[in-house]
Design a protein around this motif. Structure first.
Motif, mmCIF file in Angstrom:
data_model
loop_
_atom_site.group_PDB
_atom_site.id
_atom_site.type_symbol
_atom_site.label_atom_id
_atom_site.label_comp_id
_atom_site.label_asym_id
_atom_site.label_seq_id
_atom_site.Cartn_x
_atom_site.Cartn_y
_atom_site.Cartn_z
ATOM 1 N N ALA A 221 -16.994 71.366 49.287
ATOM 2 C CA ALA A 221 -18.260 71.326 50.012
ATOM 3 C C ALA A 221 -18.422 72.550 50.909
ATOM 4 O O ALA A 221 -19.507 73.133 50.992
ATOM 5 N N LEU A 222 -17.359 72.933 51.589
ATOM 6 C CA LEU A 222 -17.415 74.122 52.448
ATOM 7 C C LEU A 222 -17.799 75.362 51.657
ATOM 8 O O LEU A 222 -18.634 76.165 52.090
ATOM 9 N N LEU A 223 -17.205 75.520 50.492
ATOM 10 C CA LEU A 223 -17.440 76.723 49.694
ATOM 11 C C LEU A 223 -18.824 76.747 49.058
ATOM 12 O O LEU A 223 -19.385 77.828 48.837
ATOM 13 N N ASN A 224 -19.386 75.582 48.780
ATOM 14 C CA ASN A 224 -20.624 75.531 48.007
ATOM 15 C C ASN A 224 -21.861 75.140 48.804
ATOM 16 O O ASN A 224 -22.973 75.507 48.412
ATOM 17 N N GLU A 225 -21.699 74.403 49.890
ATOM 18 C CA GLU A 225 -22.836 74.037 50.742
ATOM 19 C C GLU A 225 -22.401 74.114 52.203
ATOM 20 O O GLU A 225 -22.401 73.122 52.930
ATOM 21 N N PRO A 226 -22.055 75.305 52.682
ATOM 22 C CA PRO A 226 -21.493 75.427 54.032
ATOM 23 C C PRO A 226 -22.462 75.032 55.141
ATOM 24 O O PRO A 226 -22.030 74.720 56.257
ATOM 25 N N GLN A 227 -23.757 75.011 54.851
ATOM 26 C CA GLN A 227 -24.734 74.689 55.881
ATOM 27 C C GLN A 227 -24.820 73.192 56.174
ATOM 28 O O GLN A 227 -25.408 72.793 57.182
ATOM 29 N N THR B 167 -19.937 66.526 60.668
ATOM 30 C CA THR B 167 -18.544 66.818 60.317
ATOM 31 C C THR B 167 -18.181 65.984 59.097
ATOM 32 O O THR B 167 -18.603 64.833 58.974
ATOM 33 N N LEU B 168 -17.406 66.566 58.172
ATOM 34 C CA LEU B 168 -16.988 65.867 56.958
ATOM 35 C C LEU B 168 -15.475 65.730 56.941
ATOM 36 O O LEU B 168 -14.758 66.714 57.146
ATOM 37 N N PHE B 169 -14.990 64.502 56.711
ATOM 38 C CA PHE B 169 -13.556 64.271 56.563
ATOM 39 C C PHE B 169 -13.244 63.633 55.217
ATOM 40 O O PHE B 169 -13.901 62.685 54.791
ATOM 41 N N GLY B 170 -12.193 64.138 54.561
ATOM 42 C CA GLY B 170 -11.706 63.545 53.327
ATOM 43 C C GLY B 170 -10.201 63.676 53.227
ATOM 44 O O GLY B 170 -9.609 64.640 53.734
ATOM 45 N N HIS B 171 -9.570 62.723 52.544
ATOM 46 C CA HIS B 171 -8.117 62.667 52.432
ATOM 47 C C HIS B 171 -7.685 62.755 50.973
ATOM 48 O O HIS B 171 -8.321 62.180 50.094
ATOM 49 N N SER B 172 -6.628 63.509 50.690
ATOM 50 C CA SER B 172 -6.072 63.654 49.345
ATOM 51 C C SER B 172 -7.114 64.279 48.404
ATOM 52 O O SER B 172 -7.536 65.400 48.629
ATOM 53 N N PHE B 173 -7.558 63.565 47.378
ATOM 54 C CA PHE B 173 -8.632 64.102 46.545
ATOM 55 C C PHE B 173 -9.886 64.355 47.391
ATOM 56 O O PHE B 173 -10.666 65.262 47.112
ATOM 57 N N GLY B 174 -10.073 63.521 48.414
ATOM 58 C CA GLY B 174 -11.187 63.736 49.323
ATOM 59 C C GLY B 174 -11.084 65.062 50.054
ATOM 60 O O GLY B 174 -12.093 65.704 50.367
ATOM 61 N N GLY B 175 -9.848 65.505 50.329
ATOM 62 C CA GLY B 175 -9.649 66.811 50.954
ATOM 63 C C GLY B 175 -10.035 67.949 50.035
ATOM 64 O O GLY B 175 -10.487 69.008 50.484
ATOM 65 N N VAL B 176 -9.854 67.737 48.732
ATOM 66 C CA VAL B 176 -10.326 68.717 47.749
ATOM 67 C C VAL B 176 -11.846 68.816 47.821
ATOM 68 O O VAL B 176 -12.420 69.908 47.831
ATOM 69 N N TYR C 226 -15.239 70.909 58.754
ATOM 70 C CA TYR C 226 -14.706 70.365 57.510
ATOM 71 C C TYR C 226 -13.237 70.031 57.745
ATOM 72 O O TYR C 226 -12.449 70.904 58.110
ATOM 73 N N ILE C 227 -12.864 68.743 57.526
ATOM 74 C CA ILE C 227 -11.505 68.291 57.834
ATOM 75 C C ILE C 227 -10.862 67.735 56.567
ATOM 76 O O ILE C 227 -11.358 66.776 55.973
ATOM 77 N N ALA C 228 -9.753 68.336 56.155
ATOM 78 C CA ALA C 228 -9.053 67.920 54.941
ATOM 79 C C ALA C 228 -7.691 67.352 55.325
ATOM 80 O O ALA C 228 -6.825 68.084 55.804
ATOM 81 N N GLY C 229 -7.503 66.038 55.121
ATOM 82 C CA GLY C 229 -6.242 65.387 55.433
ATOM 83 C C GLY C 229 -5.358 65.296 54.194
ATOM 84 O O GLY C 229 -5.726 64.652 53.221
ATOM 85 N N ASP C 230 -4.201 65.953 54.233
ATOM 86 C CA ASP C 230 -3.257 65.943 53.110
ATOM 87 C C ASP C 230 -3.960 66.221 51.777
ATOM 88 O O ASP C 230 -3.809 65.470 50.809
#
Length: 236
Positions: free
Chosen positions: A160-166, A146-155, A171-175
């Protein structure tokens, strides 16, 4: 996603991390480790938190939560502890990356206002070819990530989901800062998301209510995701 408990964990992390404070690097829990990245041409420091009760030599394997932005690592561990103590999720490994250059690593396009921005492709390649293989080889990972990122990390999470979904199951995007570069991630979602139909990936987005959510363009992303979903289900 293995069971419904991860849904609760994912929403909790996404909503709370977006309001979290920063923890000093020296106060982080777990084991300090590092990897010399050829792709990024630098040493990357990571913080690895093994599950409570883990015993060296055990055959038990665990899911892995990757957290980008070092100030979210301690809170991530605390939330995981709380949910685990409530018997609503199994133990897991947490891998936190200490920051070097957030603009460079997290943002997929370059903008003159952020001089180093635009290196998300290399950062994602670092995950794919160096970091995840290292974690799988060195620690008791079961390969479910599982991948988590916040703000720019959410971008970056969305990129990552769109380009390397495997690479990740969840995928967790915080704010997430979907306003970046005139909403470039909305354009990429519109173009690339339909190709992910049937891959059974989960994207969770959390943010501030009201004006903050609108300014981050989370409302716009939510509307777009619903529209794309309807189009896919209806066969365009």
């Amino acid at each position: 996603m293995k069971n419904r408990t991860y849904l609760f964990l994912s929403f909790t992390i996404a909503l709370i991390f977006s309001l979290s404070g920063r923890a000093a690097a020296q106060d982080l829990p777990g084991k300090r480790d590092s990897i010399n990245s050829v792709i990024l041409n630098e040493k990357r420091v990571i913080q690895v938190i093994l599950p409570d009760g883990y015993k060296a030599g055990s055959a038990t394997k665990y899911d892995v939560l990757y957290i980008i932005d070092d100030w979210n690592i301690k809170l991530g561990r605390d939330i995981q502890h709380f949910i685990f103590d409530e018997h609503t999720m199994p133990p897991m490994i947490i891998v936190g990356l200490l920051n070097v250059d957030r603009d460079r690593d997290f943002l997929p396009t370059h903008n003159n206002g952020n001089k180093t921005s635009g290196g998300a492709d290399k950062f994602l390649k670092f995950f794919k070819e160096e970091l995840i293989p290292y974690i799988d080889k060195t620690y008791p990972s079961d390969g479910d990530n599982t991948l988590f990122g916040h703000s720019f990390g959410g971008v970056f999470v969305t990129y990552a989901l769109l380009n390397e979904p495997q690479l990740f199951s969840n995928y967790i995007a915080g704010d997430p800062s979907y306003w970046w570069d005139n909403g470039v991630m909305l354009k990429q979602v519109k173009e690339k998301l339909p190709s992910l139909a049937g891959k059974e990936k989960a994207l969770y987005i959390g943010g501030r209510e009201g004006r903050g959510m609108k300014e981050m363009k989370i409302n716009a992303m939510d509307s777009l995701l619903k529209k794309v979903r309807r189009q896919v289900l209806n066969g365009w």
